[in-house]
Write a protein that holds these residues in place. Structure first.
Motif, mmCIF file in Angstrom:
data_model
loop_
_atom_site.group_PDB
_atom_site.id
_atom_site.type_symbol
_atom_site.label_atom_id
_atom_site.label_comp_id
_atom_site.label_asym_id
_atom_site.label_seq_id
_atom_site.Cartn_x
_atom_site.Cartn_y
_atom_site.Cartn_z
ATOM 1 N N ILE A 28 0.876 -1.167 0.000
ATOM 2 C CA ILE A 28 0.000 0.000 0.000
ATOM 3 C C ILE A 28 0.915 1.220 0.000
ATOM 4 O O ILE A 28 1.618 1.467 0.980
ATOM 5 C CB ILE A 28 -0.929 0.034 1.227
ATOM 6 C CG1 ILE A 28 -1.928 -1.126 1.174
ATOM 7 C CG2 ILE A 28 -1.686 1.363 1.291
ATOM 8 C CD1 ILE A 28 -2.908 -1.143 2.327
ATOM 9 N N LYS A 45 -1.394 -2.602 -4.019
ATOM 10 C CA LYS A 45 -0.809 -2.632 -5.354
ATOM 11 C C LYS A 45 0.156 -3.812 -5.474
ATOM 12 O O LYS A 45 0.755 -4.235 -4.474
ATOM 13 C CB LYS A 45 -0.030 -1.340 -5.641
ATOM 14 C CG LYS A 45 -0.815 -0.057 -5.419
ATOM 15 C CD LYS A 45 -1.852 0.165 -6.474
ATOM 16 C CE LYS A 45 -2.489 1.537 -6.303
ATOM 17 N NZ LYS A 45 -3.591 1.770 -7.279
ATOM 18 N N ASP A 49 -6.635 -0.593 -1.779
ATOM 19 C CA ASP A 49 -5.527 0.168 -2.361
ATOM 20 C C ASP A 49 -4.241 -0.647 -2.477
ATOM 21 O O ASP A 49 -3.191 -0.095 -2.812
ATOM 22 C CB ASP A 49 -5.252 1.423 -1.526
ATOM 23 C CG ASP A 49 -6.396 2.428 -1.589
ATOM 24 O OD1 ASP A 49 -7.113 2.421 -2.609
ATOM 25 O OD2 ASP A 49 -6.569 3.192 -0.630
ATOM 26 N N GLN A 72 -1.545 5.789 5.229
ATOM 27 C CA GLN A 72 -2.631 5.802 4.259
ATOM 28 C C GLN A 72 -3.819 6.612 4.760
ATOM 29 O O GLN A 72 -4.400 7.404 4.016
ATOM 30 C CB GLN A 72 -3.090 4.371 3.963
ATOM 31 C CG GLN A 72 -4.213 4.263 2.949
ATOM 32 C CD GLN A 72 -4.858 2.891 2.957
ATOM 33 O OE1 GLN A 72 -5.051 2.295 4.014
ATOM 34 N NE2 GLN A 72 -5.185 2.387 1.774
ATOM 35 N N SER A 95 0.006 7.580 0.930
ATOM 36 C CA SER A 95 -0.901 8.563 0.330
ATOM 37 C C SER A 95 -0.870 9.870 1.107
ATOM 38 O O SER A 95 -1.531 10.836 0.735
ATOM 39 C CB SER A 95 -2.335 8.012 0.286
ATOM 40 O OG SER A 95 -2.782 7.670 1.578
#
Length: 341
Positions: free
Chosen positions: A97, A212, A210, A300, A100
């Motif tokens: 993740i 990846k 989220d 995040q 962000s």
């Protein structure tokens, strides 16, 4: 092997930018998608053994790390580097993740969180005492679990009633049986011996939509750790963690009784899958009263956990205020009652 990501425009080092989700050059401002970044601009430095010492391709300085560090920054030129051989083979994460929340956003969010601490000492909120903020990818195992549960219990319903001059108590007994399959998906357990388990647990939840597919450029500019414990070693801990949820769920299905006694509770928990992932954490180190306080922030969601210092004087004043408010409320009620007589 040490990896650098070079800017195709100016040749400077690039790092992952949490705000845009791309590789970003701080010199010229260029941004590239991780998925399409050309191997042509990735430089690698190989070493013959898995030592604690690597050479920065950018400036030639020696990068010193411990054996658990998988990504770091050069202390001399600041270049973000990834030590690839610590993220390959069985040590390669499946998912990540990305951050962000940027470092600047993390600092603002932490200060805002501090201001909510009404019982912290004077000066703790107002002073700029942040010593260091470090972006860290923490190794976690995510577990998919299947639990077969069988419960035998006795429920009791107690009713008290009166008849004439007598008071009766009636107790009825019921056999309670539950047989169920419970599934838990992506239960996280941190796999780093450096991190405080309680602190990491409190950072949950993460939004796993989220996740990846792991690619090394996500780590550029951050610190990352490789796992110290594999999924088999951590299975007893995830069992203990999930057991609390199972016990709570069982209790929620047995209601309407005055009391419940469990005769037998069998929980057969099995692992369906486990995934090695890296999750983003901002570690905040804060100086106050000649001591360093450590806080963690979910990279995040922005959730902050930690234990700020407490002012016992403010605590005493708070309780005194509650007592005073209660006393005044009682006096007000007495005045109203008295006025109505």
């Amino acid at each position: 092997m040490v990896i650098h990501y070079k800017c195709p425009s100016c040749g400077s080092d690039m790092a992952f930018d949490a705000d845009s989700g791309k590789l970003s050059c701080h010199s010229c401002g260029r941004q590239d998608d991780i998925e399409t970044f050309s191997d042509e601009y990735i430089t690698r430095t190989f070493t013959e053994d898995d030592a604690k010492e690597y050479h920065c391709e950018n400036c030639g300085a020696v990068i010193l790390t411990d054996t658990d560090t998988a990504a770091t920054s050069c202390s001399f030129c600041g270049a973000g580097v990834v030590i690839a051989d610590r993220l390959s083979g069985v040590l390669a994460p499946v998912k990540v993740i990305p951050f962000s929340i940027t470092k600047e956003q993390a600092e603002v969010a932490f200060k805002k969180w501090c201001k909510n601490g009404l019982l912290t000492p004077k000066g703790f909120m107002s002073a700029n005492r942040i010593k260091k903020i470090t972006g860290l990818y923490v190794p976690f195992w995510l577990y998919d679990l299947n639990s077969e549960v069988e419960v035998h219990a006795e429920g009791r319903k107690v009713r008290t009633y009166s008849r004439g001059d007598y008071i009766y108590t009636e107790t009825k007994y019921y056999d309670v049986y539950r047989n169920m399959d419970l599934y838990y998906k992506k239960v996280p357990v941190d796999a780093s011996k450096k991190m405080n388990d309680e602190l990491m647990d409190k950072l949950e939840p993460y939004h796993y939509k989220d996740l990846k597919t792991f690619k090394m450029p996500y780590l550029a500019g951050y610190i990352a750790e490789k796992y110290n414990f594999d999924d088999k070693e951590l299975f007893p801990r995830v069992r203990q963690k999930v057991r609390k949820f199972i016990d709570s769920y069982i209790g929620s299905t047995i209601v309407g009784y005055t009391s419940v006694s469990y005769r037998d509770k069998r929980i057969d928990m099995k692992k369906d899958n486990s995934y090695y992932v890296l999750l983003p954490v901002w570690m905040v180190y804060y100086d106050y009263d000649k001591q360093e306080h450590t806080f963690a922030m979910n990279g995040q969601t922005g959730k902050v956990v930690g234990r700020p210092p407490i002012s016992y004087g403010k605590v005493a004043a708070w309780f005194s205020g509650i007592a005073g408010t209660t006393f005044l409320s009682l006096k007000f009620i007495q005045w109203i009652v008295g006025a109505g007589l």
